[in-house]
Design a protein around this motif. Structure first.
Motif, PDB file in Angstrom:
ATOM      1  N   ALA A 223       0.839  -1.198   0.000  1.00 59.40           N
ATOM      2  CA  ALA A 223       0.000   0.000   0.000  1.00 59.40           C
ATOM      3  C   ALA A 223       0.874   1.247   0.000  1.00 59.40           C
ATOM      4  O   ALA A 223       1.946   1.270   0.614  1.00 59.40           O
ATOM      5  CB  ALA A 223      -0.916   0.015   1.215  1.00 59.40           C
ATOM      6  N   THR A 224       0.378   2.266  -0.684  1.00 58.19           N
ATOM      7  CA  THR A 224       0.976   3.594  -0.621  1.00 58.19           C
ATOM      8  C   THR A 224      -0.101   4.512  -0.071  1.00 58.19           C
ATOM      9  O   THR A 224      -1.170   4.665  -0.669  1.00 58.19           O
ATOM     10  CB  THR A 224       1.430   4.080  -2.006  1.00 58.19           C
ATOM     11  OG1 THR A 224       2.356   3.142  -2.542  1.00 58.19           O
ATOM     12  CG2 THR A 224       2.099   5.447  -1.908  1.00 58.19           C
ATOM     13  N   LEU A 225       0.184   5.092   1.079  1.00 60.17           N
ATOM     14  CA  LEU A 225      -0.740   5.980   1.764  1.00 60.17           C
ATOM     15  C   LEU A 225      -0.182   7.395   1.663  1.00 60.17           C
ATOM     16  O   LEU A 225       0.944   7.651   2.091  1.00 60.17           O
ATOM     17  CB  LEU A 225      -0.877   5.554   3.228  1.00 60.17           C
ATOM     18  CG  LEU A 225      -1.700   6.434   4.156  1.00 60.17           C
ATOM     19  CD1 LEU A 225      -3.144   6.544   3.676  1.00 60.17           C
ATOM     20  CD2 LEU A 225      -1.645   5.870   5.574  1.00 60.17           C
ATOM     21  N   VAL A 226      -0.958   8.291   1.051  1.00 60.18           N
ATOM     22  CA  VAL A 226      -0.542   9.683   0.889  1.00 60.18           C
ATOM     23  C   VAL A 226      -1.517  10.547   1.678  1.00 60.18           C
ATOM     24  O   VAL A 226      -2.708  10.573   1.386  1.00 60.18           O
ATOM     25  CB  VAL A 226      -0.537  10.106  -0.596  1.00 60.18           C
ATOM     26  CG1 VAL A 226      -0.098  11.559  -0.731  1.00 60.18           C
ATOM     27  CG2 VAL A 226       0.359   9.189  -1.409  1.00 60.18           C
ATOM     28  N   LEU A 227      -1.003  11.241   2.679  1.00 59.14           N
ATOM     29  CA  LEU A 227      -1.818  12.095   3.536  1.00 59.14           C
ATOM     30  C   LEU A 227      -1.629  13.550   3.132  1.00 59.14           C
ATOM     31  O   LEU A 227      -0.501  13.992   2.931  1.00 59.14           O
ATOM     32  CB  LEU A 227      -1.421  11.900   5.001  1.00 59.14           C
ATOM     33  CG  LEU A 227      -1.544  10.461   5.514  1.00 59.14           C
ATOM     34  CD1 LEU A 227      -0.899  10.316   6.872  1.00 59.14           C
ATOM     35  CD2 LEU A 227      -3.002  10.045   5.554  1.00 59.14           C
ATOM     36  N   VAL A 228      -2.725  14.294   3.038  1.00 60.72           N
ATOM     37  CA  VAL A 228      -2.635  15.698   2.629  1.00 60.72           C
ATOM     38  C   VAL A 228      -2.505  16.639   3.824  1.00 60.72           C
ATOM     39  O   VAL A 228      -2.378  17.845   3.645  1.00 60.72           O
ATOM     40  CB  VAL A 228      -3.828  16.122   1.743  1.00 60.72           C
ATOM     41  CG1 VAL A 228      -3.831  15.327   0.447  1.00 60.72           C
ATOM     42  CG2 VAL A 228      -5.134  15.984   2.488  1.00 60.72           C
ATOM     43  N   ARG A 229      -2.552  16.078   5.007  1.00 59.00           N
ATOM     44  CA  ARG A 229      -2.302  16.890   6.199  1.00 59.00           C
ATOM     45  C   ARG A 229      -1.492  16.068   7.189  1.00 59.00           C
ATOM     46  O   ARG A 229      -1.474  14.837   7.133  1.00 59.00           O
ATOM     47  CB  ARG A 229      -3.588  17.405   6.813  1.00 59.00           C
ATOM     48  CG  ARG A 229      -4.555  16.335   7.216  1.00 59.00           C
ATOM     49  CD  ARG A 229      -5.803  16.984   7.766  1.00 59.00           C
ATOM     50  NE  ARG A 229      -6.895  16.044   7.769  1.00 59.00           N
ATOM     51  CZ  ARG A 229      -7.893  16.085   8.611  1.00 59.00           C
ATOM     52  NH1 ARG A 229      -7.959  17.044   9.499  1.00 59.00           N
ATOM     53  NH2 ARG A 229      -8.853  15.203   8.559  1.00 59.00           N
ATOM     54  N   GLU A 230      -0.839  16.767   8.065  1.00 57.32           N
ATOM     55  CA  GLU A 230       0.050  16.090   9.009  1.00 57.32           C
ATOM     56  C   GLU A 230      -0.751  15.516  10.171  1.00 57.32           C
ATOM     57  O   GLU A 230      -1.580  16.204  10.769  1.00 57.32           O
ATOM     58  CB  GLU A 230       1.088  17.087   9.531  1.00 57.32           C
ATOM     59  CG  GLU A 230       2.232  16.403  10.232  1.00 57.32           C
ATOM     60  CD  GLU A 230       3.398  17.337  10.481  1.00 57.32           C
ATOM     61  OE1 GLU A 230       4.048  17.161  11.526  1.00 57.32           O
ATOM     62  OE2 GLU A 230       3.646  18.218   9.642  1.00 57.32           O
ATOM     63  N   ILE A 231      -0.493  14.246  10.445  1.00 55.11           N
ATOM     64  CA  ILE A 231      -1.070  13.609  11.635  1.00 55.11           C
ATOM     65  C   ILE A 231       0.046  12.832  12.312  1.00 55.11           C
ATOM     66  O   ILE A 231       1.038  12.460  11.685  1.00 55.11           O
ATOM     67  CB  ILE A 231      -2.276  12.693  11.296  1.00 55.11           C
ATOM     68  CG1 ILE A 231      -1.872  11.539  10.376  1.00 55.11           C
ATOM     69  CG2 ILE A 231      -3.407  13.494  10.665  1.00 55.11           C
ATOM     70  CD1 ILE A 231      -2.997  10.534  10.140  1.00 55.11           C
ATOM     71  N   GLY A 232      -0.106  12.589  13.599  1.00 54.48           N
ATOM     72  CA  GLY A 232       0.919  11.905  14.372  1.00 54.48           C
ATOM     73  C   GLY A 232       1.004  10.417  14.058  1.00 54.48           C
ATOM     74  O   GLY A 232       0.082   9.829  13.482  1.00 54.48           O
ATOM     75  N   GLU A 233       2.120   9.822  14.457  1.00 55.20           N
ATOM     76  CA  GLU A 233       2.349   8.406  14.148  1.00 55.20           C
ATOM     77  C   GLU A 233       1.294   7.498  14.769  1.00 55.20           C
ATOM     78  O   GLU A 233       0.872   6.527  14.136  1.00 55.20           O
ATOM     79  CB  GLU A 233       3.742   7.964  14.581  1.00 55.20           C
ATOM     80  CG  GLU A 233       4.016   6.537  14.130  1.00 55.20           C
ATOM     81  CD  GLU A 233       5.413   6.057  14.457  1.00 55.20           C
ATOM     82  OE1 GLU A 233       5.921   5.249  13.670  1.00 55.20           O
ATOM     83  OE2 GLU A 233       5.969   6.474  15.490  1.00 55.20           O
ATOM     84  N   SER A 234       0.819   7.785  15.975  1.00 52.52           N
ATOM     85  CA  SER A 234      -0.192   6.909  16.576  1.00 52.52           C
ATOM     86  C   SER A 234      -1.477   6.915  15.744  1.00 52.52           C
ATOM     87  O   SER A 234      -2.110   5.872  15.569  1.00 52.52           O
ATOM     88  CB  SER A 234      -0.475   7.307  18.023  1.00 52.52           C
ATOM     89  OG  SER A 234      -1.043   8.595  18.081  1.00 52.52           O
ATOM     90  N   ARG A 235      -1.845   8.072  15.192  1.00 54.17           N
ATOM     91  CA  ARG A 235      -3.037   8.136  14.331  1.00 54.17           C
ATOM     92  C   ARG A 235      -2.775   7.468  12.989  1.00 54.17           C
ATOM     93  O   ARG A 235      -3.676   6.860  12.408  1.00 54.17           O
ATOM     94  CB  ARG A 235      -3.481   9.575  14.142  1.00 54.17           C
ATOM     95  CG  ARG A 235      -4.036  10.130  15.465  1.00 54.17           C
ATOM     96  CD  ARG A 235      -4.748  11.411  15.303  1.00 54.17           C
ATOM     97  NE  ARG A 235      -6.029  11.175  14.640  1.00 54.17           N
ATOM     98  CZ  ARG A 235      -6.742  12.139  14.092  1.00 54.17           C
ATOM     99  NH1 ARG A 235      -6.299  13.375  14.109  1.00 54.17           N
ATOM    100  NH2 ARG A 235      -7.880  11.884  13.510  1.00 54.17           N
ATOM    101  N   ILE A 236      -1.546   7.569  12.493  1.00 59.41           N
ATOM    102  CA  ILE A 236      -1.187   6.874  11.249  1.00 59.41           C
ATOM    103  C   ILE A 236      -1.321   5.370  11.443  1.00 59.41           C
ATOM    104  O   ILE A 236      -1.880   4.668  10.599  1.00 59.41           O
ATOM    105  CB  ILE A 236       0.235   7.248  10.788  1.00 59.41           C
ATOM    106  CG1 ILE A 236       0.267   8.701  10.307  1.00 59.41           C
ATOM    107  CG2 ILE A 236       0.717   6.304   9.688  1.00 59.41           C
ATOM    108  CD1 ILE A 236       1.651   9.238  10.021  1.00 59.41           C
ATOM    109  N   LEU A 237      -0.840   4.866  12.577  1.00 63.94           N
ATOM    110  CA  LEU A 237      -0.940   3.425  12.850  1.00 63.94           C
ATOM    111  C   LEU A 237      -2.400   2.990  12.953  1.00 63.94           C
ATOM    112  O   LEU A 237      -2.769   1.927  12.444  1.00 63.94           O
ATOM    113  CB  LEU A 237      -0.164   3.069  14.111  1.00 63.94           C
ATOM    114  CG  LEU A 237       1.350   3.268  14.016  1.00 63.94           C
ATOM    115  CD1 LEU A 237       2.013   3.026  15.375  1.00 63.94           C
ATOM    116  CD2 LEU A 237       1.960   2.385  12.944  1.00 63.94           C
TER     117      LEU A 237
END
Length: 109
Positions: free
Chosen positions: A41-55
């Protein structure tokens, strides 16, 4: 992240792409490719979120999309990018751009 929405953009025999929104706001996109024994998977986020939310987001992608796919699965590999969209290009757009370039090179506008 039960307020996360997935909107499928495309599906092929070996891949899928989704737009992601959180509470109605654009969050990014995820493209999945189903390999022989793994899912990439390639996940592209358009805003910054913390690593715990990314997980947590990766877990939700896994549970709601990847695990439901009819694909063998030894591992789930996810590459994450944070950035912004620069543009969306199509064949029609590129052809028009080429026509304009040729016209300008010939002294036309």
């Amino acid at each position: 992240m039960s307020d996360l929405d997935f909107t499928r953009q495309y599906r092929t025999p070996h891949s899928e792409g989704y737009l992601l929104s959180l509470r109605g706001d654009e969050l990014g996109r995820v493209d999945l490719h189903y390999g022989f024994e793994s899912i990439f998977a390639t996940l592209v986020l358009v805003r910054e979120i913390g690593e715990s939310r990314i997980l947590k987001l990766i877990e939700e992608i896994d549970e709601r999309i990847a695990l439901s796919a009819e694909s063998t699965r030894e591992d789930f590999y996810v590459t994450v990018y944070q950035g912004r969209e620069i543009g969306f290009y199509t064949d029609d757009y590129l052809a028009e751009h080429r026509r304009r370039e040729r016209g300008e090179a010939n002294g036309q506008e």
